[in-house]
Structure formats: C-alpha cells, structure tokens
Design a protein around this motif. Structure first.
Motif, mmCIF file in Angstrom:
data_model
loop_
_atom_site.group_PDB
_atom_site.id
_atom_site.type_symbol
_atom_site.label_atom_id
_atom_site.label_comp_id
_atom_site.label_asym_id
_atom_site.label_seq_id
_atom_site.Cartn_x
_atom_site.Cartn_y
_atom_site.Cartn_z
ATOM 1 N N LYS A 47 31.839 53.438 45.178
ATOM 2 C CA LYS A 47 31.923 53.109 44.135
ATOM 3 C C LYS A 47 33.047 51.535 43.545
ATOM 4 O O LYS A 47 32.868 51.151 42.665
ATOM 5 C CB LYS A 47 31.737 54.160 42.830
ATOM 6 N N LYS A 195 39.525 56.376 38.415
ATOM 7 C CA LYS A 195 38.103 55.879 37.073
ATOM 8 C C LYS A 195 37.443 55.538 36.753
ATOM 9 O O LYS A 195 36.248 55.685 36.598
ATOM 10 C CB LYS A 195 39.370 55.541 35.877
ATOM 11 N N LYS A 199 32.255 56.679 36.822
ATOM 12 C CA LYS A 199 31.295 56.346 37.028
ATOM 13 C C LYS A 199 29.803 56.452 36.887
ATOM 14 O O LYS A 199 29.983 56.521 38.778
ATOM 15 C CB LYS A 199 31.686 54.918 35.867
ATOM 16 N N SER A 200 28.656 55.954 36.921
ATOM 17 C CA SER A 200 28.004 55.665 37.354
ATOM 18 C C SER A 200 27.380 54.570 38.303
ATOM 19 O O SER A 200 27.782 53.805 37.190
ATOM 20 C CB SER A 200 26.542 56.002 36.122
ATOM 21 N N THR A 203 25.500 52.232 36.265
ATOM 22 C CA THR A 203 26.243 50.814 34.820
ATOM 23 C C THR A 203 27.105 49.800 35.605
ATOM 24 O O THR A 203 27.468 48.578 35.485
ATOM 25 C CB THR A 203 26.588 51.836 34.150
ATOM 26 N N ILE A 204 27.825 50.312 37.044
ATOM 27 C CA ILE A 204 28.966 49.609 37.529
ATOM 28 C C ILE A 204 28.390 48.485 37.844
ATOM 29 O O ILE A 204 28.330 47.587 37.452
ATOM 30 C CB ILE A 204 29.811 50.606 38.680
#
Length: 257
Positions: A47, A195, A199-200, A203-204
């Motif tokens: 991610k 950080k 997140k999902s 969405t990234i």
C-alpha cells in the motif's frame, strides 16, 4: 548484483539504492528500479513504498562518466527520454512513494526525489540541480518539476546558480513534507508510510489516480522540449569542457560556445 534492493514489511515496500560511492543513477540502476516497480505492482498487499539510498547519499546525481561514452545528440536525447519515462511512471504509480533523503539529492537524484509523491529530508541534506556548473542542463524533467514545488522564481535561482539548498529551505519552500535530524529520516518515512498503509487500498488507488489530473498538458510538452534541449546542449564545446572538468575535479573554462 542488483543496484536496487527490495524488502517488504507488512503492507510497506522498502526500495534501497545501492551504488557506491554516490548512488549515481546509471542506466543499469534505472533499469533495476523499473524492474522493482514491476514486482511491487504485482503484489496486491503493498500500500506504500519508501525509497532511500544506502551509504552517505540518497543519490548524488546521474552517472556523469556514462555520459562520456555517448556520441551523438540523439543518444543524449534518448537517455533523457528514458529517464523521463521512468520518472513519469513513478509519479503516476498507483502506490504512493515516499523518498527518504539524506546526504544529497543532486541532479538526477533530486529529479528522482521530485518524481516521488512525498519527500522526507534531513536538516543537513543538500538538494539541487547543479547541471549548469557542468555546462549541461537537467534532463530528467528537473526544469519542469522543480517550479511545481518551489515556484518559478526559486526554480530559476536554483537551476541557474546550480547551488544546492539545505533540508530546512527545502521544507520551507515546499519541496519537502517533513524535515528531521540525520538519524531519523528512515523512521519518519516509515511513520508516514504506515499512516498511509492503514487506509483502504481502494481509496489509496483512487487518490493516486485523481491527483495527477492537476498537472497540465504543458508539463508533457515541457519535458519533451527538455529532452530535445538536453541532446542539443551536449553538442556544445562547453558541455564537453564541463563534463571533463567534473571528472578531473577542476573548475571548467567555459567559452560560451
């Protein structure tokens, strides 16, 4: 042996440039970096990415000695275009890349860092585009990306003088997200990456797709013109003198031709 090492920790990939003594961006190194990006893109778990340099520098620039092996203007233009293509790929990469900069990010090293999405710098780091001191010009989109971060006036100053700025200046001018002490740059980069990785990925990925729309078509035209000019400049006597002076560690004697 690869000049770019890939390690993963959970959802974060760590890319390390390993090309002592200065982590110069040779053609082989850029190819290795491209291959590592292929591997990361194929891993659905990743991610966020942290990019750093091993040793004393993030990257002190392109491999100047490699320049001397090229012959024609078209060879130099092709070199510029290949570097631009990779850095465009980095900027458009679907996974955010955080550059952890220590020591120096100069010339191609700064151009690589500017292609990344975020930059963490140490206070004592030197960031700059010193190409004009060698009688050449930036060729990996430096003339186009730098104004985007620091504004046109500061970009003119940095490029035309060739003088680097420190980490504090880079932060205050908008070139860096965070400035930190020498021992914590990797830690700060990992904190930021963690950080993001919390997140999902859906969405990234969408954000990474949307933000580049802020760039205008002029950027594409600008980097094409930069590559053309990069090739043309290398046909000058001053370019030959500047590169030779750099290799010989002496002051160049430019004749303006």
């Amino acid at each position: 042996m690869s000049t770019v090492k890939l390690e993963t920790t959970g959802n974060i990939a760590m890319l390390t440039i390993i090309s002592p003594p200065a982590n110069a961006l040779s053609s082989n190194l850029l190819q290795d970096l491209d291959k590592r990006l292929d591997e990361i893109e194929a891993d659905d778990a990743i991610k966020a990415i942290v990019l750093k340099g091993e040793g004393k520098f993030f990257s002190a620039g392109a491999d100047i000695k490699e320049f001397t092996s090229l012959q024609k203007s078209s060879d130099y233009q092709s070199l510029s275009e290949k570097g631009q293509q990779l850095f465009n790929r980095i900027e458009a990469f679907p996974i955010p890349i955080v550059a952890a900069i220590h020591g120096a990010a100069l010339g191609g090293g700064l151009e690589l860092a500017m292609a990344c999405h975020m930059r963490i710098v140490t206070e004592n780091a030197k960031l700059g585009l010193p190409e004009l001191t060698l009688g050449i010009i930036p060729g990996f989109a430096g003339t186009q990306r730098l104004p985007h971060y620091v504004g046109t006036a500061k970009a003119y100053e940095m490029i035309l003088t060739g003088e680097p700025i420190g980490g504090r200046e880079a932060y205050s001018w908008g070139l860096a997200n965070i400035v930190c002490d020498e021992d914590s740059v990797e830690e700060e980069a990992m904190k930021l990456a963690e950080k993001i990785a919390a997140k999902s990925k859906l969405t990234i990925k969408e954000v990474m797709h949307l933000v580049p729309y802020a760039k205008t078509e002029q950027f594409t035209k600008g980097i094409e013109k930069e590559a053309e000019s990069f090739g043309a400049i290398f046909g000058s006597d001053d370019a030959k003198e500047g590169v030779q002076a750099f290799i010989e560690k002496r002051k160049p004697n430019f004749q303006d031709k």
